[in-house]
Write a protein that holds these residues in place. Structure first.
Motif, PDB file in Angstrom:
ATOM      1  N   ILE A   1       0.829  -1.209   0.000  1.00 36.30           N
ATOM      2  CA  ILE A   1       0.000   0.000   0.000  1.00 36.30           C
ATOM      3  C   ILE A   1       0.863   1.259   0.000  1.00 36.30           C
ATOM      4  CG2 ILE A   1      -1.652   1.335   1.358  1.00 36.30           C
ATOM      5  CD1 ILE A   1      -2.860  -1.316   2.305  1.00 36.30           C
ATOM      6  N   ALA A   2       1.860   1.287   0.886  1.00 35.24           N
ATOM      7  CA  ALA A   2       2.742   2.458   0.975  1.00 35.24           C
ATOM      8  C   ALA A   2       3.487   2.678  -0.340  1.00 35.24           C
ATOM      9  CB  ALA A   2       3.718   2.289   2.138  1.00 35.24           C
ATOM     10  N   SER A   3       3.990   1.586  -0.914  1.00 38.62           N
ATOM     11  CA  SER A   3       4.734   1.701  -2.167  1.00 38.62           C
ATOM     12  C   SER A   3       3.829   2.164  -3.299  1.00 38.62           C
ATOM     13  CB  SER A   3       5.371   0.356  -2.525  1.00 38.62           C
ATOM     14  OG  SER A   3       6.268  -0.055  -1.524  1.00 38.62           O
ATOM     15  N   THR A   4       2.612   1.628  -3.351  1.00 41.34           N
ATOM     16  CA  THR A   4       1.673   2.032  -4.408  1.00 41.34           C
ATOM     17  C   THR A   4       1.362   3.521  -4.323  1.00 41.34           C
ATOM     18  OG1 THR A   4       0.662  -0.165  -4.458  1.00 41.34           O
ATOM     19  CG2 THR A   4      -0.627   1.648  -5.367  1.00 41.34           C
ATOM     20  N   LEU A   5       1.076   3.999  -3.117  1.00 42.15           N
ATOM     21  CA  LEU A   5       0.770   5.425  -2.937  1.00 42.15           C
ATOM     22  C   LEU A   5       1.968   6.293  -3.294  1.00 42.15           C
ATOM     23  CD1 LEU A   5      -1.250   5.267   0.410  1.00 42.15           C
ATOM     24  CD2 LEU A   5      -2.150   5.595  -1.903  1.00 42.15           C
ATOM     25  N   THR A   6       3.161   5.871  -2.874  1.00 41.29           N
ATOM     26  CA  THR A   6       4.376   6.657  -3.143  1.00 41.29           C
ATOM     27  C   THR A   6       4.657   6.744  -4.633  1.00 41.29           C
ATOM     28  OG1 THR A   6       5.334   6.025  -1.016  1.00 41.29           O
ATOM     29  CG2 THR A   6       6.852   6.826  -2.708  1.00 41.29           C
TER      30      THR A   6
END
Length: 580
Positions: free
Chosen positions: A76-81
């Motif tokens: 999730i964090a990587s996708t948003l970033t």
């Protein structure tokens, strides 16, 4: 004629300039390969696919494992970033593409032949440089969004096949149905969108009429009403065509949405009933489909913008093609221009030019009896002369000036400078001999092209031309252009005098001047320019001043009827003026 070809779109043109041409442009020329946005998009799609996998893993696990939770959070964090980075890079890419297209088109416009620009529909150029460039620039963002979404879909469809092959077949079928719906709607949608763009050119032309003809429009209400009716008609036709195009675009998108809705119903209802798929698997498949529904919507939604951008790309390419074909051969020369050299003799030998009104789009060329031929013209000019050119309206005076200054290419004969023919290779060097104030002149707000020494010469000329109390030079620009027509013409002359070119051309300069300034022009300025060694060529109807030149050229029906020499007339005036 080349200038009115405008690269009209034929069936073969549309076949060669569709989405493939658009995507090739975005990848090759749209800075995509030099931007990190592609990497961000790929990484965002990979991490989004990892997030979908992690969700299904957690949903199907008997117990929640710490590793699976960490994987989901990291995904999730990587996708948003990466999505954020891709959006920022995409915006930068849009502005870069827009800047590159506009600067490239403006450069080609500056490099095009003058007679090509004189017959160009300005509304078309304005529309292409603004609206069409915006369409194709924003297509680069949509391309990145669609690429990211397509990669997610490409990752997830095999996963759906892994979970349930009937679901995979159904998903693939839904995507195919959506693509077919888009393809069926694309051709009529693009055709309507292109006609809307061409109608918008007419609208821009009419707005240009409002801005340039505001005085005439206010003197006759019927004229103003007629123009307003044309504006309303163009705007209404553009609206109808755009609505028609949007109707087809929406129809294609509706087919795609319907296919996806049918897929969801099939997964929820059909799989348990007909395929006997376990509820757990149905939920996993449904999770994947729901999480990929957004990417599918993105792809399908962007297809309409790609079609509009493909139309824009085709129109831009058409204008570029015309500009390249009409570019002057020396236009690619770069670097600082050398100061204009002197000359000893300019000669026109049998020079001819054919004038005709350009036919409307799709019309045939004008008949021979509708053409007007100027020439053959034979003329010899030397430094220090004052040459007046007279003749009635339509006599060919302005065409002679265009030929002489190198702004128009002769169709026959040749122009020689010091015995050497003027060719495309040395045309700019020849033009650099001239400064001019044309009858239909344009006054730039800035002193473009004038070096520091030339700019310092402008204020004294402003004082000489009785403009110092109205205009100042501030940071290389005029303080105001809110002047009368006569004042603007004198302001243009101040720039021409500051350039100190060997030849000064003045087309109907005295027509807008009051008697005092007209006397200043004929009795002081013209003799002074001749005494300074300039060749002065003035188009004039002031018969009472014909004795104030060295040569009087009379024109009629495109021919030189007489070339009368009055040796020493202008120089005698100059001497008298200096003695006084």
């Amino acid at each position: 004629m080349a200038g009115h070809n405008d690269s009209e779109t034929s069936g073969s043109d549309q076949g060669n300039s569709g989405l493939g041409s658009l995507f090739a442009f975005l990848i090759r020329d749209g800075n995509l390969m030099r931007s990190p946005v592609l990497a961000y998009a790929v990484l965002a799609s990979v991490t989004r696919s990892g997030m979908i996998y992690a969700i299904n893993t957690l949903a199907g696990a008997a117990a929640i494992a710490t590793g699976d939770v960490l994987l989901l959070l990291a995904a999730i964090a990587s996708t948003l970033t990466f999505s954020h980075l891709a959006r920022v890079a995409s915006f930068r890419l849009v502005e870069t593409t827009k800047r590159r297209l506009r600067t490239e088109l403006s450069r080609r416009l500056l490099d095009a032949r003058a007679d090509f620009l004189s017959r160009r529909d300005h509304g078309k150029v304005y529309s292409i440089v603004t609206h069409e460039v915006n369409q194709i620039s924003y297509a680069s963002v949509n391309f990145i969004q669609s690429l990211e979404a397509a990669l997610v879909i490409a990752f997830c469809i095999p996963y759906i096949f892994y979970l349930s092959w009937p679901s995979g077949v159904a998903t693939l079928g839904a995507v195919v149905i959506g693509a077919i719906g888009y393809l069926l709607a694309q051709t009529p949608a693009q055709a309507s969108a292109e006609r809307a763009s061409r109608t918008e050119w007419t609208f821009f032309d009419r707005v240009n009429d409002v801005l340039r003809g505001y005085k005439e429009l206010r003197l006759r209400r019927a004229r103003r009403d007629g123009l307003q009716a044309d504006i309303v008609d163009a705007a209404s036709r553009e609206r109808e065509l755009k609505v028609t195009a949007e109707r087809f675009f929406s129809l294609g998108q509706t087919v795609a949405q319907g296919a996806m809705m049918g897929l969801l119903c099939l997964i929820v209802v059909g799989l348990p009933l007909f395929a006997g798929t376990p509820t757990e698997t149905v939920l996993q498949v449904l999770t994947v489909v729901l999480l990929t529904y957004g990417p599918v919507e993105t792809v399908m939604g962007n297809l309409a913008s790609f079609s509009r951008a493909a139309v824009a790309r085709r129109l831009i390419a058409g204008l570029e093609k015309d500009l390249i074909a009409e570019a002057e051969t020396d236009a690619a020369t770069t670097g600082p221009a050398a100061p204009p050299a002197r000359f000893s003799r300019i000669e026109l030998r049998g020079v001819t030019a054919t004038l005709s009104e350009a036919p409307p789009e799709g019309a045939t060329a004008p008949a021979d009896d509708e053409r007007f031929t100027v020439g053959p013209l034979d003329l010899v000019l030397e430094p220090g002369e004052v040459v007046f050119i007279s003749g009635g309206n339509g006599a060919g005076k302005s065409t002679l000036i265009s030929l002489l200054t190198g702004l128009r290419r002769p169709e026959g004969g040749e122009i020689l400078r010091d015995g050497q023919p003027v060719t495309p290779a040395n045309l700019q060097d020849y033009r650099d001999l001239f400064s001019a104030v044309f009858s239909e002149f344009h006054l730039f707000s800035r002193l473009y092209g004038l070096d520091e020494a030339e700019q310092t010469k402008v204020p004294p000329h402003l004082a000489e031309l009785d403009l110092a109390h109205r205009v100042r030079i501030e940071n290389g620009a005029f303080s105001t252009l809110a002047l009368s027509t006569g004042q603007k013409r004198r302001l243009a002359l101040s720039v021409a005098l500051a350039e100190a070119r060997p030849i000064i051309v003045l087309d109907e300069f005295a027509a807008d001047q009051d008697p005092v300034r007209r006397k200043l022009f004929y009795d002081v300025l013209v003799p002074q320019m001749a005494r300074d060694g300039h060749l002065v060529i003035a188009v004039t109807h002031d018969e009472h001043c014909f004795d104030k030149c060295d040569r009087l050229i009379r024109m009629e029906a495109g021919r030189i009827l007489a070339d009368t020499r009055q040796p020493g007339a202008a120089h005698a005036m100059a001497d008298a003026a200096s003695g006084a």
